[in-house]
Design a protein around this motif. Structure first.
Motif, PDB file in Angstrom:
ATOM      1  N   SER A  40       0.823  -1.125   0.034  1.00  0.00           N
ATOM      2  CA  SER A  40      -0.147  -0.030  -0.011  1.00  0.00           C
ATOM      3  C   SER A  40       0.967   1.376  -0.137  1.00  0.00           C
ATOM      4  O   SER A  40       2.037   1.310   0.405  1.00  0.00           O
ATOM      5  CB  SER A  40      -0.989   0.020   1.361  1.00  0.00           C
ATOM      6  OG  SER A  40      -0.182   0.030   2.343  1.00  0.00           O
ATOM      7  N   THR A  55     -11.586  -8.919  -1.834  1.00  0.00           N
ATOM      8  CA  THR A  55     -11.485  -7.837  -1.014  1.00  0.00           C
ATOM      9  C   THR A  55     -10.946  -7.959   0.370  1.00  0.00           C
ATOM     10  O   THR A  55     -11.897  -9.124   0.809  1.00  0.00           O
ATOM     11  CB  THR A  55     -12.442  -6.600  -1.200  1.00  0.00           C
ATOM     12  OG1 THR A  55     -12.805  -6.358  -2.428  1.00  0.00           O
ATOM     13  CG2 THR A  55     -12.371  -5.568  -0.239  1.00  0.00           C
ATOM     14  N   THR A  67      -7.834  -4.753  -3.135  1.00  0.00           N
ATOM     15  CA  THR A  67      -8.707  -5.791  -3.793  1.00  0.00           C
ATOM     16  C   THR A  67      -7.788  -6.581  -4.717  1.00  0.00           C
ATOM     17  O   THR A  67      -7.073  -5.902  -5.785  1.00  0.00           O
ATOM     18  CB  THR A  67      -9.955  -5.149  -4.517  1.00  0.00           C
ATOM     19  OG1 THR A  67     -10.586  -4.517  -3.425  1.00  0.00           O
ATOM     20  CG2 THR A  67     -10.555  -5.966  -5.135  1.00  0.00           C
ATOM     21  N   THR A 116      -5.534  -3.587  -6.698  1.00  0.00           N
ATOM     22  CA  THR A 116      -6.059  -1.998  -6.417  1.00  0.00           C
ATOM     23  C   THR A 116      -6.170  -1.863  -5.166  1.00  0.00           C
ATOM     24  O   THR A 116      -6.476  -2.600  -4.231  1.00  0.00           O
ATOM     25  CB  THR A 116      -7.237  -1.662  -7.099  1.00  0.00           C
ATOM     26  OG1 THR A 116      -8.324  -2.837  -6.852  1.00  0.00           O
ATOM     27  CG2 THR A 116      -7.105  -2.080  -8.812  1.00  0.00           C
ATOM     28  N   TRP A 117      -5.903  -0.510  -4.660  1.00  0.00           N
ATOM     29  CA  TRP A 117      -5.918  -0.265  -3.284  1.00  0.00           C
ATOM     30  C   TRP A 117      -6.807   0.879  -3.016  1.00  0.00           C
ATOM     31  O   TRP A 117      -7.106   1.887  -3.886  1.00  0.00           O
ATOM     32  CB  TRP A 117      -4.507   0.402  -2.692  1.00  0.00           C
ATOM     33  CG  TRP A 117      -3.223  -0.590  -3.025  1.00  0.00           C
ATOM     34  CD1 TRP A 117      -2.546  -0.701  -4.169  1.00  0.00           C
ATOM     35  CD2 TRP A 117      -3.006  -1.498  -1.968  1.00  0.00           C
ATOM     36  NE1 TRP A 117      -1.764  -1.914  -3.940  1.00  0.00           N
ATOM     37  CE2 TRP A 117      -2.066  -2.394  -2.573  1.00  0.00           C
ATOM     38  CE3 TRP A 117      -3.468  -1.864  -0.895  1.00  0.00           C
ATOM     39  CZ2 TRP A 117      -1.367  -3.243  -1.875  1.00  0.00           C
ATOM     40  CZ3 TRP A 117      -2.704  -2.899  -0.020  1.00  0.00           C
ATOM     41  CH2 TRP A 117      -1.764  -3.634  -0.559  1.00  0.00           C
ATOM     42  N   HIS A 118      -7.670   0.827  -1.986  1.00  0.00           N
ATOM     43  CA  HIS A 118      -8.359   1.738  -1.197  1.00  0.00           C
ATOM     44  C   HIS A 118      -7.714   2.245   0.151  1.00  0.00           C
ATOM     45  O   HIS A 118      -8.251   1.388   0.922  1.00  0.00           O
ATOM     46  CB  HIS A 118      -9.742   1.227  -1.125  1.00  0.00           C
ATOM     47  CG  HIS A 118     -10.286   0.721  -2.590  1.00  0.00           C
ATOM     48  ND1 HIS A 118     -11.154   1.476  -3.502  1.00  0.00           N
ATOM     49  CD2 HIS A 118     -10.610  -0.542  -3.141  1.00  0.00           C
ATOM     50  CE1 HIS A 118     -11.331   0.992  -4.508  1.00  0.00           C
ATOM     51  NE2 HIS A 118     -10.946  -0.236  -4.484  1.00  0.00           N
TER      52      HIS A 118
END
Length: 102
Positions: free
Chosen positions: A14, A98, A84, A77-79
Motif C-alpha cells: 500500500s 477484497t 482488492t 487495487t488499493w483503497h
C-alpha cells in the motif's frame, strides 16, 4: 495436480507501507489443469515490533489453459490500505477478493 515448489508472482505494498499483498503459485499446472494460488495479505499493526502483523490468506485455483501464471494474471487495487485482488484466467471469468483488516 501440480509439481514443484511455490514461487512468488506478485508482491505489492500500500502507499502508506502498512499493508502487503503476496501472490504465489504452487509449482506449475500439469495436463492443462488449474494452477493453485495463495493470496496472502499482511497488515503491519506495530512497526516497532517484529512479527506484529495481522495476516489473512486464501488458497484457490486459477484456470489458465494449463499455462504458468505471471503478473498479468493479477491486478491489485488499493483503497487506502485495503487491497482488492482480481484474478484473470483464460478459462474463467475474472474473480475479485477484497481484504479488510480484522
Amino acid at each position: 495436480m501440480q509439481t514443484d515448489m511455490s514461487h512468488r508472482i506478485v508482491n505489492a505494498k500500500s502507499a502508506d507501507g502498512t499493508c502487503e499483498v503476496t501472490i504465489s503459485e504452487l509449482g506449475s499446472p500439469i495436463f492443462f489443469g488449474p494452477s493453485s494460488i495463495t493470496v496472502k495479505v499482511s497488515w503491519d499493526t506495530d512497526p516497532g515490533v517484529i512479527g506484529s502483523e495481522n495476516v489473512t490468506e486464501i488458497k484457490t485455483d486459477l484456470h489458465n489453459d494449463g499455462k504458468s501464471l505471471g503478473s498479468g494474471n493479477f491486478t491489485v487495487t488499493w483503497h487506502g490500505n485495503i487491497p482488492t485482488v482480481t484474478t484473470h484466467g483464460e478459462e474463467q471469468p475474472d474473480q475479485s477478493y477484497t481484504f479488510n483488516r480484522k
